[in-house]
Scaffold this motif. Structure first.
Motif, PDB file in Angstrom:
ATOM      1  N   CYS A 136      -0.782  -3.602   5.865  1.00 23.46           N
ATOM      2  CA  CYS A 136      -1.259  -1.830   5.933  1.00 23.46           C
ATOM      3  C   CYS A 136      -1.182  -1.393   7.151  1.00 23.46           C
ATOM      4  O   CYS A 136      -1.608  -0.231   7.849  1.00 23.46           O
ATOM      5  N   ASP A 137       0.006  -1.993   8.100  1.00 24.51           N
ATOM      6  CA  ASP A 137       0.386  -1.674   9.303  1.00 24.51           C
ATOM      7  C   ASP A 137       1.289  -0.038   9.180  1.00 24.51           C
ATOM      8  O   ASP A 137       1.303   0.901   9.958  1.00 24.51           O
ATOM      9  N   LEU A 138       1.450   0.321   7.920  1.00 23.97           N
ATOM     10  CA  LEU A 138       1.758   2.185   7.564  1.00 23.97           C
ATOM     11  C   LEU A 138       1.409   2.516   6.734  1.00 23.97           C
ATOM     12  O   LEU A 138       1.727   3.626   6.006  1.00 23.97           O
ATOM     13  N   VAL A 139      -0.028   3.233   7.910  1.00 24.60           N
ATOM     14  CA  VAL A 139      -0.634   3.794   6.837  1.00 24.60           C
ATOM     15  C   VAL A 139      -0.623   5.277   6.993  1.00 24.60           C
ATOM     16  O   VAL A 139      -0.788   5.464   5.556  1.00 24.60           O
ATOM     17  N   ILE A 142       0.783  -1.358  -0.127  1.00 29.18           N
ATOM     18  CA  ILE A 142       0.294   0.164  -0.219  1.00 29.18           C
ATOM     19  C   ILE A 142       0.525   1.429   0.169  1.00 29.18           C
ATOM     20  O   ILE A 142       0.468   2.456  -0.080  1.00 29.18           O
ATOM     21  N   THR A 143       1.581   1.522   0.295  1.00 32.53           N
ATOM     22  CA  THR A 143       3.201   1.602   0.354  1.00 32.53           C
ATOM     23  C   THR A 143       4.020   2.350  -0.881  1.00 32.53           C
ATOM     24  O   THR A 143       4.673   3.183  -0.740  1.00 32.53           O
ATOM     25  N   GLU A 149      -5.654   3.694  -1.975  1.00 31.81           N
ATOM     26  CA  GLU A 149      -6.642   4.272  -1.386  1.00 31.81           C
ATOM     27  C   GLU A 149      -6.487   1.870  -1.482  1.00 31.81           C
ATOM     28  O   GLU A 149      -6.767   2.119  -2.584  1.00 31.81           O
ATOM     29  N   ALA A 150      -7.472   1.785  -0.403  1.00 31.78           N
ATOM     30  CA  ALA A 150      -8.306   0.770  -0.198  1.00 31.78           C
ATOM     31  C   ALA A 150      -9.058   0.216  -1.086  1.00 31.78           C
ATOM     32  O   ALA A 150      -9.849  -1.370  -2.225  1.00 31.78           O
ATOM     33  N   SER A 186      -3.753  -6.318   4.309  1.00 23.53           N
ATOM     34  CA  SER A 186      -3.025  -7.407   5.133  1.00 23.53           C
ATOM     35  C   SER A 186      -1.876  -6.999   5.578  1.00 23.53           C
ATOM     36  O   SER A 186      -0.961  -5.895   5.183  1.00 23.53           O
ATOM     37  N   SER A 187      -1.669  -7.692   6.263  1.00 29.80           N
ATOM     38  CA  SER A 187      -0.119  -7.088   7.442  1.00 29.80           C
ATOM     39  C   SER A 187       0.338  -8.486   8.203  1.00 29.80           C
ATOM     40  O   SER A 187       0.614  -8.709   8.969  1.00 29.80           O
TER      41      SER A 187
END
Length: 189
Positions: free
Chosen positions: A124-127, A90-91, A133-134, A151-152
């Motif tokens: 997704c822990d690195l929001v 996601i990053t 975006e989701a 997931s993370s």
């Protein structure tokens, strides 16, 4: 439904760009812990028995090397595979953009219209560093008739659910067909 005839065998390929967390996701699922160090993967195959909806599956999970748009699709990632986990971070906008390219390569290689697939937004822990975006992941999945999860591996968020979901996608398509993957449509030239 009982599994008296033995385990159902399922081969699952995990594909995506380099450094998106494919190996971390697989290892978190197989070994139940997060590996913090990064070592580029050439390729590894892991086996794990998974019980899903009361049926036991013998899952062989292929953790692949990172893909880029110019890397050819290895035939073993297309032939004999029951389902796919396509991972982006996601990053990383670039890794997200690669998902459609990898999906299309698989479709073209096998001559299929769709594949049993889960698109996974990893890390997704690195929001705070989010570039994708989701809702974008959800739209991409819907456009390709795939499932979607974020997931993370680090936080063990949705790790097991990723692999349960790919089994659900496989079973959704094999319940009306034979239990073996479609290998006859793929032609190696």
């Amino acid at each position: 439904m009982s599994s008296t005839s033995g385990l159902k065998k399922r081969k699952i390929a995990v594909l995506g760009s380099r450094s998106v967390g494919k190996s971390s996701l697989v290892k978190a699922f197989i070994e139940n812990h997060f590996v913090d160090a990064y070592y580029p993967t050439i390729e590894s195959t892991f086996a794990k028995s998974v019980t899903y909806k009361g049926v036991e599956y013998d899952c062989h999970i292929i953790d692949t090397a990172g893909q880029d748009e110019y890397s050819p699709l290895n035939t073993q990632y297309a032939i004999g595979i029951h389902g796919y986990v396509l991972v982006y971070a996601i990053t990383s906008r670039n890794s997200f953009n690669m998902i459609q390219i990898v999906y299309d390569k698989i479709i073209d290689f096998c001559g299929l219209q769709e594949i049993p697939c889960v698109i996974v937004g990893q890390k997704c822990d690195l929001v705070q560093d989010r570039q994708v975006e989701a809702i974008e992941g959800q739209r991409l999945a819907e456009a390709n008739k795939a499932a979607f999860l974020e997931s993370s591996a680090k936080d063990n968020h949705n790790v097991g659910k990723v692999f349960e979901t790919v089994l659900a996608e496989i079973e959704k398509r094999t319940s009306t067909q034979s239990a073996e993957p479609q290998t006859s449509r793929c032609v190696v030239m």
